[in-house]
Enzyme design. Structure first.
Site, PDB file in Angstrom:
ATOM      1  N   ALA A 244       0.713  -1.243   0.145  1.00  0.00           N
ATOM      2  CA  ALA A 244       0.039  -0.011  -0.030  1.00  0.00           C
ATOM      3  C   ALA A 244       0.981   1.138   0.074  1.00  0.00           C
ATOM      4  CB  ALA A 244      -0.868  -0.225   1.200  1.00  0.00           C
TER       5      ALA A 244
ATOM      6  N   CYS B 142       3.074   6.207  11.803  1.00  0.00           N
ATOM      7  CA  CYS B 142       2.101   7.194  11.081  1.00  0.00           C
ATOM      8  C   CYS B 142       0.969   8.058  12.215  1.00  0.00           C
ATOM      9  CB  CYS B 142       0.940   6.194  10.169  1.00  0.00           C
ATOM     10  SG  CYS B 142       0.260   4.882  11.484  1.00  0.00           S
TER      11      CYS B 142
ATOM     12  N   GLY C 138      -3.752   0.974   8.186  1.00  0.00           N
ATOM     13  CA  GLY C 138      -2.499   0.900   8.736  1.00  0.00           C
ATOM     14  C   GLY C 138      -2.016  -0.291   8.873  1.00  0.00           C
TER      15      GLY C 138
ATOM     16  N   PRO D 135     -14.767 -13.230   7.975  1.00  0.00           N
ATOM     17  CA  PRO D 135     -13.369 -13.798   7.809  1.00  0.00           C
ATOM     18  C   PRO D 135     -12.515 -12.920   8.865  1.00  0.00           C
ATOM     19  CG  PRO D 135     -13.646 -12.879   5.725  1.00  0.00           C
ATOM     20  CD  PRO D 135     -14.789 -12.554   6.554  1.00  0.00           C
TER      21      PRO D 135
ATOM     22  N   LYS E 235       5.158   3.744  20.661  1.00  0.00           N
ATOM     23  CA  LYS E 235       5.815   4.366  19.555  1.00  0.00           C
ATOM     24  C   LYS E 235       5.283   5.943  19.694  1.00  0.00           C
ATOM     25  CE  LYS E 235       5.835   0.407  16.313  1.00  0.00           C
ATOM     26  NZ  LYS E 235       5.198  -0.274  15.181  1.00  0.00           N
TER      27      LYS E 235
ATOM     28  N   HIS F 124      -6.324   8.110   9.470  1.00  0.00           N
ATOM     29  CA  HIS F 124      -6.488   8.058  10.966  1.00  0.00           C
ATOM     30  C   HIS F 124      -6.892   9.248  11.344  1.00  0.00           C
ATOM     31  CE1 HIS F 124      -4.193   4.383  10.442  1.00  0.00           C
ATOM     32  NE2 HIS F 124      -3.097   4.804  10.753  1.00  0.00           N
TER      33      HIS F 124
ATOM     34  N   GLN G  18      -3.061   8.360   6.537  1.00  0.00           N
ATOM     35  CA  GLN G  18      -1.986   7.268   7.107  1.00  0.00           C
ATOM     36  C   GLN G  18      -1.072   6.726   6.083  1.00  0.00           C
ATOM     37  OE1 GLN G  18      -2.245   3.677   6.322  1.00  0.00           O
ATOM     38  NE2 GLN G  18      -0.269   3.942   7.348  1.00  0.00           N
TER      39      GLN G  18
END
Lengths: 346, 346
Positions: free
Chosen positions: B15, B130, B161, B184, B214, B243, B316
């Protein structure tokens, strides 16, 4: 001799109304007669209670005659219009709207926190805002051990908080987005599916929205602590049902985490949900349809020696609204606080 | 004479990787040659850059020869394996993983905050987490006016993310749930669609998860303020991309809201998004695909005289990852900080 009571639900066809009917049944509330009331538009439909179909009636001037308890969940305007009539007719009006919550004459009750407030009622008792109830249940047990000095809370509020139609709209939006179509926005001002936004209740000049100020003012009233310092950020998230909250608490002195865990594991209305090995904590899907407020991720705040962080999920429709109202009714029954019971048994 | 540079993207098919390719093109980064690197599994596929198909190559010992800049976004293990090789070959390795972020020898850079840190690099530069980047961009302009004493932040983190496959899984989950099927869960430990859960990164013995730590440790390093007090609660929400964060700031003295608004309206990388009349503030869908961090709902904290509350949404994948990395590369170029440029122009 066990008594039973004539109950009316005002707003019977809404999300909270239908939950109220189910809770009266599942909790075996001593119902002598159940009257389902709604607007003229919703009248005529039938709802099941204890295997029996009850026809929803349009509320009118005569609706509250021969009623002991009104459980109202039809919005502030409807409550303002009918509360006095119900009280005049001899009922206790347990109101789920915000209409009377900050009225000094009206007790605002979370049964796990301030049941004693019920004794002073003058006909109307207010059910607090949903996010407020969930937070109050989770932090009051800690407050009793050591006063809380300040609360900073961020909420993750599901579509259910805006009612049954809002839940349907979010599903319709999700379907549209998955098909590459533009999501409809009638109830919510913006798409909620796969998105989120600060709670869209009216903004105060302070910059806080009504939902946030409810958490501030109602928590103070329920706790009976006018000077309690609270800041809230309320956010609507694309969850169907059950609200979550990230709560930062500051005490006057350090609060031992093990002690907090012990207190909350025994607290009424709370279910401690912490599996640190599995990294599993409260989630909306696990709180949905359940009575307790799920609390977890209790940890020492690394930014403040007197701070604790905790996380909760609770069913907004249930403990956040309908269940709390039914618990208030149970409280009235248990303590002989119904107005009609002062007069006669039937 | 304008120079151009040989760039390699490690993790080109992910991504962030695909976003890096687009950003190099849209920002007209002076690319002499673009090498796309990935695992052997992803090698052979083709990706478009400036109208030209480039074949993805499997990364090997020779991949970094004749490369000036490596933009790496293939996870911590891959970065640990290849960073030294790239540096040995003469490249600067800009790493999007967490592998080197807290290494004292490695600058951790948000170009709007600490561009000067780039000058001391020894071949590796780390791109922060991020959520950390988004918060740093939004609060650093305020910190420069008046030091921040404490931060309490709650995050609302999208599926993006966790990578492209996580976004797909959330969509698949939503489709399943709307069809009444069991969603799933392969990437995420629990269903994310119509649900949310505390960030599932590994938990520290403090009770904080890695994602939260972090935010604490990286923000301190980026700001160069080791004693900055920060507490974070990180939550994964069913949003596809971008985000959001609810940030409570405590200063040493009261911070005027109008001043905060003025500062943020002019801050680099920030876009003030506040329409108080329309009750409109930053939302993930409006931040998606955009460069700036959208900031709004700035208000005086009613629980603390030296407090400010604010809300942000930021992409993000873009500012939270790919854009910040490309900005670091631009910083190196602008300040002649590439290692190969010390040797020869080509």
């Amino acid at each position: 001799m066990s008594k039973s009571y004539r109950v009316a639900i005002l707003g019977a066809t809404g999300a909270v109304g239908t939950e109220l009917i189910q809770l009266l049944e599942s909790r075996s509330f001593p119902v002598a007669e159940l009257k389902l009331l709604a607007s003229a538009r919703s009248a005529g439909s039938q709802l099941l209670f204890k295997g029996e179909n009850i026809t929803v009636e349009a509320v009118d001037e005569q609706s509250f005659n021969q009623v002991d308890i009104v459980l109202a969940s039809a919005g502030g305007e409807t409550s303002k219009r009918w509360a006095a009539k119900a009280v005049e007719a001899g009922a206790v009006f347990i109101d789920n709207s915000s209409a009377f919550r900050m009225d000094a004459q009206v007790p605002l009750i979370v049964p796990e926190v301030n049941p004693e407030a019920a004794a002073s009622h003058q006909g109307i008792i207010a059910n607090p805002n949903c996010t407020t109830i969930l937070m109050a249940v989770a932090i009051w047990p800690l407050y009793q051990v050591q006063p809380i000095r300040r609360i900073v809370v961020s909420t993750y509020q599901s579509a259910s908080g805006a009612g049954a139609r809002a839940m349907e709209e979010m599903i319709t939006q999700a379907q549209a987005i998955l098909q590459g179509k533009t999501p409809p926005t009638e109830i919510f001002p913006y798409p909620l599916a796969f998105n989120l936004f600060p709670h869209n209740s009216p903004l105060d000049e302070s910059g806080y929205c009504q939902e946030e100020l409810k958490m501030v003012n109602e928590t103070r009233k329920i706790f009976g602590v006018e000077e309690l310092r609270i800041s809230a950020t309320c956010v609507r998230v694309p969850v169907l049902r059950a609200h979550s909250e990230a709560i930062n608490l500051e005490f006057d002195q350090p609060f031992d985490v093990a002690k907090a865990r012990e207190v909350l594991s025994q607290a009424p209305g709370v279910e401690l949900r912490e599996d640190w090995k599995a990294n599993y904590f409260p989630m909306p899907i696990d709180a949905t349809g359940r009575d307790p407020v799920l609390v977890g991720r209790i940890r020492q705040d690394i930014s403040h020696r007197c701070g604790l962080e905790l996380w909760l999920s609770g069913d907004q429709v249930r403990k956040g609204a309908a269940l709390n109202a039914v618990q208030i009714a149970e409280l009235l029954v248990a303590n002989n606080l119904l107005r009609s019971s002062l007069v006669a048994s039937h």
